[in-house]
Design a protein around this motif. Structure first.
Motif, mmCIF file in Angstrom:
data_model
loop_
_atom_site.group_PDB
_atom_site.id
_atom_site.type_symbol
_atom_site.label_atom_id
_atom_site.label_comp_id
_atom_site.label_asym_id
_atom_site.label_seq_id
_atom_site.Cartn_x
_atom_site.Cartn_y
_atom_site.Cartn_z
ATOM 1 N N ILE A 1 0.847 -1.207 0.000
ATOM 2 C CA ILE A 1 0.000 0.000 0.000
ATOM 3 C C ILE A 1 0.880 1.255 0.000
ATOM 4 N N GLU A 2 1.971 1.219 0.774
ATOM 5 C CA GLU A 2 2.870 2.380 0.801
ATOM 6 C C GLU A 2 3.455 2.655 -0.588
ATOM 7 N N LYS A 3 3.798 1.575 -1.302
ATOM 8 C CA LYS A 3 4.331 1.744 -2.657
ATOM 9 C C LYS A 3 3.281 2.350 -3.570
ATOM 10 N N VAL A 4 2.046 1.854 -3.444
ATOM 11 C CA VAL A 4 0.950 2.377 -4.266
ATOM 12 C C VAL A 4 0.730 3.857 -3.947
ATOM 13 N N LYS A 5 0.830 4.213 -2.667
ATOM 14 C CA LYS A 5 0.638 5.620 -2.275
ATOM 15 C C LYS A 5 1.693 6.516 -2.918
ATOM 16 N N ALA A 6 2.941 6.033 -2.921
ATOM 17 C CA ALA A 6 4.008 6.822 -3.555
ATOM 18 C C ALA A 6 3.687 6.997 -5.036
ATOM 19 N N GLN A 7 3.151 5.946 -5.625
ATOM 20 C CA GLN A 7 2.845 5.992 -7.057
ATOM 21 C C GLN A 7 1.699 6.983 -7.346
ATOM 22 N N VAL A 8 0.649 6.978 -6.510
ATOM 23 C CA VAL A 8 -0.470 7.895 -6.782
ATOM 24 C C VAL A 8 -0.026 9.354 -6.612
ATOM 25 N N CYS A 9 0.886 9.591 -5.672
ATOM 26 C CA CYS A 9 1.410 10.963 -5.514
ATOM 27 C C CYS A 9 2.203 11.368 -6.753
ATOM 28 N N HIS A 10 2.956 10.414 -7.271
ATOM 29 C CA HIS A 10 3.718 10.672 -8.486
ATOM 30 C C HIS A 10 2.776 11.005 -9.649
ATOM 31 N N GLU A 11 1.651 10.308 -9.710
ATOM 32 C CA GLU A 11 0.662 10.553 -10.778
ATOM 33 C C GLU A 11 0.131 11.991 -10.707
ATOM 34 N N VAL A 12 -0.079 12.493 -9.480
ATOM 35 C CA VAL A 12 -0.528 13.894 -9.329
ATOM 36 C C VAL A 12 0.571 14.838 -9.798
ATOM 37 N N GLU A 13 1.806 14.570 -9.317
ATOM 38 C CA GLU A 13 2.956 15.416 -9.703
ATOM 39 C C GLU A 13 3.073 15.517 -11.221
ATOM 40 N N ALA A 14 2.896 14.365 -11.884
ATOM 41 C CA ALA A 14 3.076 14.312 -13.333
ATOM 42 C C ALA A 14 2.033 15.148 -14.076
ATOM 43 N N ARG A 15 0.912 15.433 -13.404
ATOM 44 C CA ARG A 15 -0.173 16.171 -14.071
ATOM 45 C C ARG A 15 -0.329 17.598 -13.549
ATOM 46 N N ARG A 16 0.646 18.109 -12.831
ATOM 47 C CA ARG A 16 0.556 19.469 -12.285
ATOM 48 C C ARG A 16 0.095 20.497 -13.328
ATOM 49 N N PRO A 17 0.769 20.571 -14.507
ATOM 50 C CA PRO A 17 0.389 21.642 -15.442
ATOM 51 C C PRO A 17 -1.070 21.527 -15.900
ATOM 52 N N GLN A 18 -1.499 20.303 -16.206
ATOM 53 C CA GLN A 18 -2.861 20.119 -16.708
ATOM 54 C C GLN A 18 -3.899 20.435 -15.625
ATOM 55 N N LEU A 19 -3.632 19.994 -14.389
ATOM 56 C CA LEU A 19 -4.600 20.229 -13.310
ATOM 57 C C LEU A 19 -4.683 21.718 -12.983
ATOM 58 N N ASN A 20 -3.526 22.373 -13.002
ATOM 59 C CA ASN A 20 -3.507 23.802 -12.730
ATOM 60 C C ASN A 20 -4.265 24.562 -13.817
ATOM 61 N N GLU A 21 -4.057 24.148 -15.043
ATOM 62 C CA GLU A 21 -4.728 24.807 -16.162
ATOM 63 C C GLU A 21 -6.251 24.646 -16.051
ATOM 64 N N LEU A 22 -6.675 23.431 -15.685
ATOM 65 C CA LEU A 22 -8.101 23.150 -15.505
ATOM 66 C C LEU A 22 -8.696 24.068 -14.421
ATOM 67 N N SER A 23 -7.971 24.176 -13.313
ATOM 68 C CA SER A 23 -8.436 25.002 -12.197
ATOM 69 C C SER A 23 -8.536 26.478 -12.610
ATOM 70 N N LEU A 24 -7.504 26.967 -13.305
ATOM 71 C CA LEU A 24 -7.479 28.388 -13.670
ATOM 72 C C LEU A 24 -8.507 28.712 -14.750
ATOM 73 N N LYS A 25 -8.739 27.747 -15.641
ATOM 74 C CA LYS A 25 -9.735 27.941 -16.699
ATOM 75 C C LYS A 25 -11.133 28.078 -16.070
ATOM 76 N N ILE A 26 -11.432 27.231 -15.101
ATOM 77 C CA ILE A 26 -12.738 27.303 -14.421
ATOM 78 C C ILE A 26 -12.821 28.616 -13.637
ATOM 79 N N HIS A 27 -11.681 28.991 -13.003
ATOM 80 C CA HIS A 27 -11.656 30.222 -12.209
ATOM 81 C C HIS A 27 -11.940 31.444 -13.074
ATOM 82 N N SER A 28 -11.374 31.475 -14.274
ATOM 83 C CA SER A 28 -11.570 32.678 -15.102
ATOM 84 C C SER A 28 -12.853 32.611 -15.947
ATOM 85 N N ASN A 29 -13.597 31.527 -15.832
ATOM 86 C CA ASN A 29 -14.909 31.434 -16.496
ATOM 87 C C ASN A 29 -15.972 31.066 -15.462
ATOM 88 N N PRO A 30 -16.221 31.954 -14.480
ATOM 89 C CA PRO A 30 -17.143 31.564 -13.402
ATOM 90 C C PRO A 30 -18.568 31.353 -13.920
#
Ligand SMILES: [Zn+2]
Ligand SMILES: [Zn+2]
Length: 412
Positions: A25-54
């Motif tokens: 489970i600890e290994k899987v947890k490290a992996q899921v965190c890595h998956e978030v890290e790998a998608r930082r730009p896309q997730l941030n873009e999604l958040s900012l796009k929604i923010h600027s189109n309320p």
């Protein structure tokens, strides 16, 4: 004749000895965190796009389209417009049990835009859902990212709960940005009330004796409610505004109107309080001779039932990211949320993730700016990681899921 012995299948614990399983489970947890890290730009873009189109409640068509598109690109099957709500959606991955739902909000506030930071909720929910795919692949279970519109104005989750959106869900989680890190929240049962008084308009100086003053009826109602306030339970809240107080100072007001919100710690006391509040208006109508009409809001927000077993798992995962997250202080402030309605049906949590200084409140222009800041992004990524790690804990530990469900049943 020798009886045929059918071997019983090995349980997870027998297949994986305790240490090996927790290491897994600890290994899987490290992996899921890595998956978030790998998608930082896309997730941030999604958040900012929604923010600027309320978009206001039930009008969140752009946000719903962007979120479902991203889920689809990442292997989720998508159902749009679920439960007759055009901007609600469900993204699913995996078919096994437990079925864990991560809830996304994406509605904005009138005039203030994303001053409640729902753009962060949406991006972190989608990010967590996608990031925990390796946990589902490795350990089983299924993940649902459920898009729940109109939290602010219409209680979308209350409507979805009534229409069966959570019937096959085992556990529901979401996070909300705020000014503290807390794994639990205090949210009260709540209902709105619209009130109107009808009087008779006359010249306020020439013939006052012929008038019936609708504004005075409203003011007397406020006075009666304020008198009552000293004799109600500590955590109950009654607050209101006058939306019509008359036309001109030289006309006796023929019409007055107001909107009130009544909140209580549980549904039973809410019902008691509603009757007392109604009596204040009835009394004012009798005293002034104005005619009273009132309507209770369609949606009753239920109080939040925090599942502590689940909250503590989330807390531990947030702590592993370096956040000093606590359980909510019973003396801290409390509002209401439609997540309360979900928490009455399935074990749930609604942790708060700090993106703002302690003194700053949500629903302010300053908070709206922070929802598009670096601190907002950090909250987004930490929330997504902690949610995804908690999913790993749940799908990897059937006994923890059983304890969560036991706690839920005990509290019923
Ligand atoms: Zn809000
Ligand atoms: Zn909110």
């Amino acid at each position: 004749m020798k009886r045929l012995e059918i071997p019983t299948p090995l349980s997870y614990n027998e297949c994986y000895p305790r240490d090996e399983k927790s290491m897994d489970i600890e290994k899987v947890k490290a992996q899921v965190c890595h998956e978030v890290e790998a998608r930082r730009p896309q997730l941030n873009e999604l958040s900012l796009k929604i923010h600027s189109n309320p978009e206001l409640g039930f009008e969140e068509s752009k946000a719903a389209a962007w979120l479902t598109q991203y889920l689809k690109e990442n292997g989720f099957s998508i159902e749009k417009g679920i439960h007759d709500l055009p901007t609600a959606f469900r993204g699913s991955y995996g078919k096994g049990k437990p079925a864990i739902a991560i809830l996304a909000e994406y509605d904005a506030l009138p005039k203030l835009g994303h001053a409640c930071g729902h753009n962060i909720i949406a991006a972190s929910a989608v990010g967590a859902g996608i990031a925990c795919k390796p946990a589902i692949d490795r350990l089983g279970g299924s993940i649902l990212v459920i898009g729940t519109p109109a939290e602010e104005l219409y209680g979308g989750k209350a409507i979805m709960a009534e229409r069966g959106a959570f019937d096959h869900v085992d556990i529901a989680m979401m996070t909300h940005p705020g000014s503290h890190d807390t794994a639990t929240i205090q949210a009260l049962a709540c209902q709105t009330l619209e009130v109107e008084f009808f009087g008779r308009a006359v010249h306020a100086a020439a013939r006052p004796e012929k008038g019936v003053n609708a504004l005075e009826a409203m003011l007397q109602s406020f006075t009666a409610i304020n008198s009552m306030r000293q004799h109600i339970k500590d955590r109950a809240r009654i607050h209101g505004i006058i939306t019509d107080g008359g036309e001109a100072a030289n006309i006796v007001p023929a019409h007055s109107a107001g909107v009130f919100i009544i909140r209580a710690e549980d549904n039973a006391y809410l019902d008691e309080l509603k009757q007392k509040v109604a009596n204040c208006f009835l009394g004012a109508a009798a005293a002034t001779g104005a005619h009273l009409e009132y309507r209770w809001g369609d949606i009753v927000y239920a109080p939040m039932r925090n599942n502590l077993t689940l909250a503590k798992l989330f807390q531990k995962n947030m702590q592993s990211l370096g956040r000093k997250i606590k359980l909510a202080d019973p003396r801290s402030g409390f509002g209401s949320t439609d997540m309360g309605n979900v928490s009455q049906l399935v074990p749930s949590i609604h942790p708060m993730v700090a993106i703002a200084p302690e003194e700053m409140e949500v629903h302010s222009p300053q908070f709206a700016s922070l929802a598009a800041s670096d601190a907002g992004s950090k909250g987004l990524f930490d929330a997504a990681k902690a949610l995804a790690m908690t999913v790993a804990d749940l799908v990897g530990n059937p006994e923890t899921v059983a304890r969560i469900k036991e706690e839920f049943q005990r509290g019923k």
